[in-house]
Design an enzyme around this catalytic site. Sequence first.
Site, PDB file in Angstrom:
ATOM      1  N   LYS A  76      94.539  21.755  19.769  1.00  0.00           N
ATOM      2  CA  LYS A  76      93.383  22.591  19.433  1.00  0.00           C
ATOM      3  C   LYS A  76      93.775  23.501  18.264  1.00  0.00           C
ATOM      4  CE  LYS A  76      89.780  25.040  21.985  1.00  0.00           C
ATOM      5  NZ  LYS A  76      88.603  24.368  21.463  1.00  0.00           N
TER       6      LYS A  76
HETATM    7  N1  PMP Z   1      86.449  18.492  22.259  1.00  0.00           N
HETATM    8  C1  PMP Z   1      86.506  19.508  21.388  1.00  0.00           C
HETATM    9  C2  PMP Z   1      86.564  19.208  19.937  1.00  0.00           C
HETATM   10  C3  PMP Z   1      86.488  20.832  21.843  1.00  0.00           C
HETATM   11  O1  PMP Z   1      86.539  21.842  20.984  1.00  0.00           O
HETATM   12  C4  PMP Z   1      86.399  21.077  23.224  1.00  0.00           C
HETATM   13  C5  PMP Z   1      86.338  22.483  23.730  1.00  0.00           C
HETATM   14  N2  PMP Z   1      87.601  23.031  23.945  1.00  0.00           N
HETATM   15  C6  PMP Z   1      86.347  19.980  24.094  1.00  0.00           C
HETATM   16  C7  PMP Z   1      86.376  18.699  23.576  1.00  0.00           C
HETATM   17  C8  PMP Z   1      86.307  20.167  25.583  1.00  0.00           C
HETATM   18  O2  PMP Z   1      87.534  20.622  26.037  1.00  0.00           O
HETATM   19  P1  PMP Z   1      87.661  21.549  27.328  1.00  0.00           P
HETATM   20  O3  PMP Z   1      86.908  20.856  28.392  1.00  0.00           O
HETATM   21  O4  PMP Z   1      89.106  21.598  27.594  1.00  0.00           O
HETATM   22  O5  PMP Z   1      87.068  22.852  26.976  1.00  0.00           O
END
Ligand code: PMP
Length: 324
Positions: free
Chosen positions: A175
């Site tokens: 991320k």
């Molecule tokens: N894909 C992207 C590009 C994101 O930014 C997120 C949000 N964090 C997600 C998927 C979903 O991830 P999570 O369920 O861990 O929040």
Amino acid sequence: MSESVTAQSAKSKGASKYDLLNSTVFFNGRFQKYAETKIGLLTHALHYGTAVFEGIRAYWNEDHKQLYVLHSRPHYERLRASGKILLMDLQWSTDELVDVTLELLRMNNIREDAYIRPILYKSSEEIGVRLHGLSCSFAIIVVPLGPYVDVDSGISCCISSWTRIDDNMMPARAKITGVYVNSALAKTEAIQNGYDEAILLTMDGHVSEGTGENIFIVRDGEFITPPVSDNILEGITRKSVKILVRDELGATVIERPIDRTELYIADEVFLCGTAAQISPVTSIDKRLVGDGKVGPLTKKLQDLYFSAVKGYNLKYKDWIVSVY
Ligand code: PMP
């Protein structure tokens, strides 16, 4: 329909009393005021996108008079993994970070749905593109936050003209702030063209994910989601959805590449993520998904999800941690 989270909007989303500038943040090991936290103009991460971050939700349960933080450990573990990819170490253990998060929410007296934003970034103030030999800083900020995208009536999506970045260019699995330029280009294009959200395809044309959400489709009662090798963020909500689908709905989850046109003929489609929660998609590229209404399995899943994250379903009590 979608909302962004900014210093200004933190005040405007049913959070009129929240004074962000006067709120307490955790910065490099100390609790201090947001307004007193200064970041230099030459900060490496600002120029080169060299930061990794997380988005964690906390749910206020009025019946329990309790605030529950969702999946705090997996988020900090993913932050550590993202940092590793960019050669940054998180100095604190996961237990310590969870404790700090609870403390911050208490210090800010948060008694409504909230969002927690940890960020680990290259803080050296110097010119030069690289990852090695740079110092890093770490902060956690908390803000009140309601819905991020619509979860009730369903959203419209388009297939983006932007392609999802490939792991060997910029890893979507981490991320990384810089990666979000790819998402931002797609999101703004979608909104400017009258859609609520964009779905990005991989370089070989398979469905990857939304700009801030993973994606599932339902075909003939089976739930299908792209594999982690299709340039997705390895979502924590995605993992929870897989558990709920198998254990509560008794349905099959398949991870395999998804073609673009499968989206057009799917019975149901939904996006999922910490901020987006479970967001039904009711049209894609102007084609109705199913009959254009929120699908029955998506609705069941939403109910199960909200019951778990808000602390009503004790079977999933290890997903959450109480603040008060
Ligand atoms: N894909 C992207 C590009 C994101 O930014 C997120 C949000 N964090 C997600 C998927 C979903 O991830 P999570 O369920 O861990 O929040």
